[in-house]
Design a protein around this motif. Structure first.
Motif, PDB file in Angstrom:
ATOM      1  N   GLY A 107      39.095  -2.402  63.801  1.00  0.00           N
ATOM      2  CA  GLY A 107      38.658  -1.107  63.310  1.00  0.00           C
ATOM      3  C   GLY A 107      37.290  -1.152  62.655  1.00  0.00           C
ATOM      4  N   VAL A 108      36.361  -1.929  63.244  1.00  0.00           N
ATOM      5  CA  VAL A 108      35.020  -2.083  62.661  1.00  0.00           C
ATOM      6  C   VAL A 108      33.965  -1.812  63.735  1.00  0.00           C
ATOM      7  CG1 VAL A 108      35.783  -3.730  60.922  1.00  0.00           C
ATOM      8  CG2 VAL A 108      35.005  -4.574  63.151  1.00  0.00           C
ATOM      9  N   ASN A 109      32.707  -1.774  63.320  1.00  0.00           N
ATOM     10  CA  ASN A 109      31.588  -1.549  64.230  1.00  0.00           C
ATOM     11  C   ASN A 109      31.192  -2.874  64.893  1.00  0.00           C
ATOM     12  OD1 ASN A 109      28.917  -1.215  65.296  1.00  0.00           O
ATOM     13  ND2 ASN A 109      28.683   0.612  64.018  1.00  0.00           N
ATOM     14  N   PRO A 110      31.062  -2.910  66.232  1.00  0.00           N
ATOM     15  CA  PRO A 110      30.670  -4.155  66.900  1.00  0.00           C
ATOM     16  C   PRO A 110      29.366  -4.739  66.371  1.00  0.00           C
ATOM     17  CG  PRO A 110      31.419  -2.550  68.516  1.00  0.00           C
ATOM     18  CD  PRO A 110      31.354  -1.834  67.201  1.00  0.00           C
ATOM     19  N   MET A 111      28.415  -3.873  65.989  1.00  0.00           N
ATOM     20  CA  MET A 111      27.140  -4.371  65.475  1.00  0.00           C
ATOM     21  C   MET A 111      27.318  -5.152  64.171  1.00  0.00           C
ATOM     22  SD  MET A 111      23.972  -4.698  66.104  1.00  0.00           S
ATOM     23  CE  MET A 111      23.625  -3.480  67.370  1.00  0.00           C
ATOM     24  N   GLU A 112      28.271  -4.732  63.347  1.00  0.00           N
ATOM     25  CA  GLU A 112      28.542  -5.455  62.104  1.00  0.00           C
ATOM     26  C   GLU A 112      29.128  -6.838  62.394  1.00  0.00           C
ATOM     27  OE1 GLU A 112      27.683  -4.558  58.995  1.00  0.00           O
ATOM     28  OE2 GLU A 112      26.651  -2.922  60.012  1.00  0.00           O
ATOM     29  N   VAL A 113      29.898  -6.926  63.466  1.00  0.00           N
ATOM     30  CA  VAL A 113      30.472  -8.222  63.849  1.00  0.00           C
ATOM     31  C   VAL A 113      29.375  -9.184  64.283  1.00  0.00           C
ATOM     32  CG1 VAL A 113      32.055  -9.416  65.419  1.00  0.00           C
ATOM     33  CG2 VAL A 113      32.654  -7.149  64.536  1.00  0.00           C
ATOM     34  N   VAL A 114      28.462  -8.715  65.137  1.00  0.00           N
ATOM     35  CA  VAL A 114      27.431  -9.626  65.656  1.00  0.00           C
ATOM     36  C   VAL A 114      26.386  -9.982  64.594  1.00  0.00           C
ATOM     37  CG1 VAL A 114      27.752  -8.781  68.006  1.00  0.00           C
ATOM     38  CG2 VAL A 114      25.960  -7.785  66.596  1.00  0.00           C
ATOM     39  N   LYS A 115      26.276  -9.172  63.542  1.00  0.00           N
ATOM     40  CA  LYS A 115      25.404  -9.564  62.431  1.00  0.00           C
ATOM     41  C   LYS A 115      25.894 -10.861  61.799  1.00  0.00           C
ATOM     42  CE  LYS A 115      23.755  -4.979  60.984  1.00  0.00           C
ATOM     43  NZ  LYS A 115      23.847  -3.956  59.907  1.00  0.00           N
ATOM     44  N   ARG A 116      27.193 -11.107  61.889  1.00  0.00           N
ATOM     45  CA  ARG A 116      27.783 -12.311  61.311  1.00  0.00           C
ATOM     46  C   ARG A 116      27.824 -13.469  62.302  1.00  0.00           C
ATOM     47  NH1 ARG A 116      28.977  -7.876  58.941  1.00  0.00           N
ATOM     48  NH2 ARG A 116      29.639  -7.769  56.763  1.00  0.00           N
TER      49      ARG A 116
END
Length: 443
Positions: free
Chosen positions: A414-423
């Protein structure tokens, strides 16, 4: 003509980035370059050579049997739920040791991706179990998704990945290795990639600590959509859990480096068919129709031919077009003066393409068809150059916001894919540098 060729290559990868059908784009671009090369440059057999290159890959005895049997075996493992038992066996213990959940999630996903070599498939299989478990431990959902996503490049050391048999075939034809055996390539990649996976896991763990997103970092426990709860009552059958890794174990035991089993007798297709036969027995025990299991194998083999073999054939046509228009020769000449240029191109090209498009397959395949056979001109081996290209593609995909795997995982968390790839970006870049240096440092 070289500038026209470069323009066509740029347009080709732009269209692939815009999600046009990669096989069609590569094939048409190859034909256009081959036609220009034949008509304008006077290249002998430009178009016919491109078509021949396409057809040869469709009947390539080293590639096709490997790819279709691996895919068929994978479908049977899914049908019999053996893959579910393996995933549960490895994932559930993490919840009992909170301190290792983040690096553990990365490594487990990476290892499972070797056995089940589909980034999106492993993201779904592991994510649906692991993300709820991590969230239950009060890990922030975005970090839970990142921990799984950064592990989805383990397939680079899988015999089922298209590149390893492709590189082995190229190296064999150049008489660099004694047989077109993907395991020879994998054995050279295995240690650098394992170290790279460990480095990626450590990097993400550090990021997790800095951002304070680990175990106990939030009091909010996300409610997961129905059907995505962790399967607490799932009873793992150890026998079923072992079955998916039997072919891989046989291949390792039959490799020249281990030599416990005769290498010629245990090729990739043979090992996959042994695993499939065991899977059919499991289907009977499960009271599933053995005919349905057989159909799953055939469907998997067909999808492997459609999705993988034809993509390789289209890349071969594209590479033939590059050669006909004179682009391949120009690129090789440009790289001859500097080994570092070739090393950088092998790593950076597929990595950037994968990060942008979500799939580095086209870039890595084209690179391996056009440039990798000339590795000796740069003072490198075919295995080194080809392996780095395909590893870079896998790592680049693990930091792409449009990759299928991150979209699946972001949906589960339930999160934004862009926030995942920032990590995952920093761990992927650091792992790429480490693996590339280790691969090129090997004699």
């Amino acid at each position: 003509m070289i500038w026209i060729g470069l323009a066509i290559v740029v347009v080709t990868f732009y269209l692939i980035y815009k999600n046009y059908e990669a096989r069609l784009v590569l094939a048409l671009s190859g034909l256009v370059m081959a036609f220009i090369g034949q008509v304008v440059v006077g290249t002998n057999g430009g178009v016919s050579a491109a078509v021949d290159a396409f057809v040869k890959q469709l009947v390539n005895g080293g590639l096709v049997p490997t790819i279709v049997t691996v895919m068929g075996f994978g479908y049977v493992m899914t049908f019999t739920k053996c893959s579910d038992h393996l995933v549960n066996l490895l994932v559930k213990p993490l919840a009992r040791v909170p301190v290792i959940v983040i690096p553990g999630a990365v490594i487990i996903t990476w290892l499972l991706n070797i056995v089940l070599p589909s980034a999106a498939g492993i993201a779904a299989a592991v994510g649906v179990l692991l993300i709820p478990a991590l969230i239950a431990l009060k890990v922030r959902p975005v970090m839970a998704a990142a921990a799984v996503f950064i592990g989805t490049w383990g397939s680079v050391v899988s015999p089922g990945l298209m590149f390893n048999p492709q590189i082995a075939d190229i190296a064999f034809k150049a008489k660099e290795i004694p047989a077109p055996d993907a395991m020879i390539v994998i054995m050279q990649e295995a240690l650098p990639c394992a170290i790279g996976a460990l480095v990626a896991a450590i990097c993400l763990t550090i990021i997790c600590i800095v951002l304070k997103e680990g175990v106990g970092s939030t009091e909010i426990v996300k409610e997961l959509p129905e059907g995505e709860e962790i399967q607490k009552d799932f009873k793992v059958n150890p026998i079923k859990a072992i079955i998916p890794i039997i072919p891989l174990a046989l291949l390792v035991l039959a490799s020249k480096q281990v030599g416990v089993l005769p290498t010629k007798a245990f090729s990739v297709p043979v090992c996959m068919l042994i695993g499939t036969a065991i899977g059919l027995i499991v289907a009977l025990v499960n009271k599933q129709k053995i005919g349905d299991a057989s159909k799953k194998f055939c469907r998997g083999a067909g999808d492997g031919f459609c999705d993988v073999v034809i993509l390789i054939a289209a890349a071969a046509m594209f590479a033939s077009g590059m050669k006909a228009i004179g682009l391949t020769g120009a690129l090789v000449d440009a790289m001859k003066g500097s080994q570092s240029v070739a090393m950088f191109a092998a790593a950076a090209g597929p990595f950037v393409m994968a990060a942008i498009s979500g799939s580095g397959n086209a870039a890595a395949l084209a690179f391996n068809q056009a440039i990798t056979p000339n590795a000796a001109d740069f003072g490198l081996t075919i295995v080194q150059l080809g392996a780095v290209a395909q590893i870079a593609a896998g790592l680049g995909r693990s930091m792409s916001p449009v990759a299928g795997g991150v979209i699946i995982l972001a949906g589960i968390a339930g999160v934004n894919p862009m926030e995942v790839v920032k990590r995952t970006a920093i761990p992927a870049i650091v792992a790429l540098i480490v693996v590339t240096l280790l691969m090129f440092a090997m004699s």
